[in-house]
Design a protein around this motif. Structure first.
Motif, mmCIF file in Angstrom:
data_model
loop_
_atom_site.group_PDB
_atom_site.id
_atom_site.type_symbol
_atom_site.label_atom_id
_atom_site.label_comp_id
_atom_site.label_asym_id
_atom_site.label_seq_id
_atom_site.Cartn_x
_atom_site.Cartn_y
_atom_site.Cartn_z
ATOM 1 N N LEU A 171 0.855 -1.181 0.000
ATOM 2 C CA LEU A 171 0.000 0.000 0.000
ATOM 3 C C LEU A 171 0.891 1.231 0.000
ATOM 4 C CD1 LEU A 171 -2.511 -0.918 2.869
ATOM 5 C CD2 LEU A 171 -2.861 -1.251 0.425
ATOM 6 N N ASP A 172 0.740 2.099 -0.993
ATOM 7 C CA ASP A 172 1.352 3.421 -0.925
ATOM 8 C C ASP A 172 0.370 4.340 -0.216
ATOM 9 O OD1 ASP A 172 3.611 2.618 -2.243
ATOM 10 O OD2 ASP A 172 3.020 3.416 -4.195
ATOM 11 N N VAL A 173 0.845 5.037 0.822
ATOM 12 C CA VAL A 173 -0.055 5.817 1.672
ATOM 13 C C VAL A 173 0.561 7.178 1.986
ATOM 14 C CG1 VAL A 173 -1.019 3.731 2.712
ATOM 15 C CG2 VAL A 173 0.894 4.891 3.836
ATOM 16 N N ALA A 174 -0.294 8.111 2.397
ATOM 17 C CA ALA A 174 0.130 9.391 2.961
ATOM 18 C C ALA A 174 -0.312 9.411 4.411
ATOM 19 C CB ALA A 174 -0.488 10.548 2.196
ATOM 20 N N LEU A 175 0.620 9.644 5.326
ATOM 21 C CA LEU A 175 0.336 9.627 6.756
ATOM 22 C C LEU A 175 0.477 11.024 7.344
ATOM 23 C CD1 LEU A 175 2.322 6.410 7.776
ATOM 24 C CD2 LEU A 175 -0.108 6.590 7.176
ATOM 25 N N ASP A 176 -0.183 11.238 8.483
ATOM 26 C CA ASP A 176 -0.106 12.553 9.123
ATOM 27 C C ASP A 176 1.099 12.684 10.045
ATOM 28 O OD1 ASP A 176 -0.844 10.991 11.272
ATOM 29 O OD2 ASP A 176 -2.769 11.981 11.613
ATOM 30 N N GLY A 177 1.967 11.693 10.053
ATOM 31 C CA GLY A 177 3.206 11.760 10.811
ATOM 32 C C GLY A 177 4.188 10.761 10.240
ATOM 33 N N ARG A 178 5.468 11.048 10.351
ATOM 34 C CA ARG A 178 6.462 10.126 9.804
ATOM 35 C C ARG A 178 6.637 8.931 10.722
ATOM 36 N NH1 ARG A 178 12.308 10.684 9.668
ATOM 37 N NH2 ARG A 178 12.137 12.940 9.794
ATOM 38 N N VAL A 179 6.629 7.739 10.146
ATOM 39 C CA VAL A 179 6.882 6.498 10.869
ATOM 40 C C VAL A 179 8.240 5.976 10.392
ATOM 41 C CG1 VAL A 179 6.081 4.158 11.327
ATOM 42 C CG2 VAL A 179 4.423 6.019 11.058
ATOM 43 N N VAL A 225 -3.928 -5.935 10.090
ATOM 44 C CA VAL A 225 -2.912 -6.786 9.492
ATOM 45 C C VAL A 225 -1.532 -6.223 9.822
ATOM 46 C CG1 VAL A 225 -2.939 -5.550 7.288
ATOM 47 C CG2 VAL A 225 -2.145 -7.923 7.357
ATOM 48 N N ALA A 226 -0.602 -7.120 10.084
ATOM 49 C CA ALA A 226 0.775 -6.712 10.351
ATOM 50 C C ALA A 226 1.436 -6.247 9.063
ATOM 51 C CB ALA A 226 1.559 -7.883 10.938
ATOM 52 N N ALA A 227 2.332 -5.281 9.187
ATOM 53 C CA ALA A 227 3.037 -4.759 8.012
ATOM 54 C C ALA A 227 4.364 -4.166 8.457
ATOM 55 C CB ALA A 227 2.186 -3.707 7.296
ATOM 56 N N ARG A 228 5.189 -3.882 7.480
ATOM 57 C CA ARG A 228 6.449 -3.182 7.712
ATOM 58 C C ARG A 228 6.452 -1.916 6.867
ATOM 59 N NH1 ARG A 228 11.260 -7.043 8.126
ATOM 60 N NH2 ARG A 228 10.153 -7.375 10.088
ATOM 61 N N THR A 229 7.025 -0.856 7.415
ATOM 62 C CA THR A 229 6.971 0.445 6.749
ATOM 63 C C THR A 229 8.224 0.712 5.922
ATOM 64 O OG1 THR A 229 7.984 1.579 8.625
ATOM 65 C CG2 THR A 229 5.576 1.405 8.603
ATOM 66 N N GLY A 234 8.608 13.058 3.281
ATOM 67 C CA GLY A 234 7.401 13.787 3.632
ATOM 68 C C GLY A 234 6.369 12.866 4.237
ATOM 69 N N PRO A 235 5.105 12.980 3.817
ATOM 70 C CA PRO A 235 4.059 12.122 4.384
ATOM 71 C C PRO A 235 3.984 10.747 3.739
ATOM 72 C CG PRO A 235 3.080 13.619 2.811
ATOM 73 C CD PRO A 235 4.551 13.986 2.891
ATOM 74 N N PHE A 236 4.817 10.503 2.727
ATOM 75 C CA PHE A 236 4.622 9.326 1.876
ATOM 76 C C PHE A 236 5.398 8.106 2.390
ATOM 77 C CE2 PHE A 236 4.174 13.091 -0.898
ATOM 78 C CZ PHE A 236 2.805 12.998 -1.067
ATOM 79 N N HIS A 237 4.661 7.005 2.529
ATOM 80 C CA HIS A 237 5.203 5.742 3.017
ATOM 81 C C HIS A 237 4.655 4.603 2.167
ATOM 82 C CE1 HIS A 237 5.298 8.450 6.482
ATOM 83 N NE2 HIS A 237 6.120 7.631 7.118
ATOM 84 N N GLN A 238 5.329 3.463 2.249
ATOM 85 C CA GLN A 238 4.763 2.235 1.723
ATOM 86 C C GLN A 238 4.616 1.257 2.877
ATOM 87 O OE1 GLN A 238 6.646 -0.826 -1.197
ATOM 88 N NE2 GLN A 238 5.213 0.400 -2.423
ATOM 89 N N LEU A 239 3.456 0.582 2.926
ATOM 90 C CA LEU A 239 3.192 -0.440 3.925
ATOM 91 C C LEU A 239 3.249 -1.788 3.240
ATOM 92 C CD1 LEU A 239 0.155 1.272 5.691
ATOM 93 C CD2 LEU A 239 2.597 1.502 6.222
ATOM 94 N N ARG A 240 4.074 -2.680 3.740
ATOM 95 C CA ARG A 240 4.276 -3.994 3.137
ATOM 96 C C ARG A 240 3.669 -5.050 4.052
ATOM 97 N NH1 ARG A 240 10.403 -2.560 0.913
ATOM 98 N NH2 ARG A 240 9.658 -0.926 -0.516
ATOM 99 N N PRO A 241 2.451 -5.520 3.723
ATOM 100 C CA PRO A 241 1.680 -6.333 4.659
ATOM 101 C C PRO A 241 2.076 -7.802 4.662
ATOM 102 C CG PRO A 241 0.412 -5.975 2.677
ATOM 103 C CD PRO A 241 1.696 -5.192 2.507
ATOM 104 N N ALA A 242 1.761 -8.442 5.782
ATOM 105 C CA ALA A 242 2.017 -9.869 5.935
ATOM 106 C C ALA A 242 0.872 -10.719 5.409
ATOM 107 C CB ALA A 242 2.262 -10.194 7.408
#
Length: 227
Positions: A13-21, A36-40, A45-53
């Motif tokens: 999942l490519d996502v925009a978050l309201d805080g950096r993780v 679901v568990a995932a790794r970031t 900026g706000p952009f992250h990818q979530l890599r789910p299990a």
């Protein structure tokens, strides 16, 4: 918790978050009733990818929550691409994600004189080469720098007109957090750690305060939440 990097990987999942993780964090993604568990992976900026299990049923524009493995909230955000390939960051990625986010927020279409790829690449390279000490006024091609800031590729330091590359700013944040784990964070110490002049370190610390990474304490700046 299942390992999101294990064989049999699922679409990210490519996502925009309201805080950096932090990059590489193990998290729990909450989408409606699903967890679901995932790794970031942090892009800038706000952009992250979530890599789910496990497979995640999501649509562009869906709202999500991120929690740590103990259930504490980390961030909230929007799904930009619910079936993204696993990829790294770069100008093209950040520009694409910024345009998707602007579209979801109803932002006006980009102006016809939006900086081209060459101008963006040149501005990005100049900021990257400058490193943490690269706090200089926006160059002549200011629109390119402004776009990189909006895309999360560069950081504007308040209203000073000074900018630093996002990756260099992340290094400065890591150094400040390392100092803060043992006590107060001061400009002279950060200057030594990064090899930059004290005024540069002070500007970086001011931005970290503005982003609520650090907070003023009785004995100098402290990591937020540390007592």
């Amino acid at each position: 918790m299942a390992d999101p990097t294990a064989p049999g990987r699922h679409p990210a999942l490519d996502v925009a978050l309201d805080g950096r993780v932090a990059h590489g964090s193990d998290v729990v993604v909450v989408l409606g009733d699903a967890r679901v568990a995932a790794r970031t992976s942090w892009f800038g900026g706000p952009f992250h990818q979530l890599r789910p299990a496990a497979p995640v049923a999501a649509h562009r524009g869906d709202r999500l929550l991120l929690q740590d493995v103990d259930g504490a909230p980390l961030a909230a955000g929007l799904v930009l691409d619910p079936a993204a390939p696993r990829h790294g960051t770069g100008n093209e990625v950040l520009i694409r994600l910024r345009r998707v986010l602007d579209g979801l927020r109803g932002a006006p279409a980009p102006p016809p004189d939006e900086p081209g790829d060459e101008a963006l690449a040149a501005a990005d390279a100049a900021l990257r080469a400058a490193g943490p000490a690269g706090l200089v006024p926006a160059p002549a091609d200011a629109p390119a720098v402004g776009f990189l800031v909006r895309a999360g590729r560069a950081v504007a330091l308040g209203d000073t007109g000074l900018h630093v590359h996002a990756r260099a700013f992340a290094r400065a944040e890591e150094a400040a957090l390392a100092r803060g784990s043992a006590g107060a964070v001061r400009a002279q110490h950060l200057a030594q750690d990064l090899g930059v002049p004290a005024p540069v370190a002070a500007a970086l610390l001011a931005q970290l305060v503005a982003e609520r990474v650090l907070v003023p304490g009785d004995d100098g700046l402290q990591v937020r939440g540390r007592r």
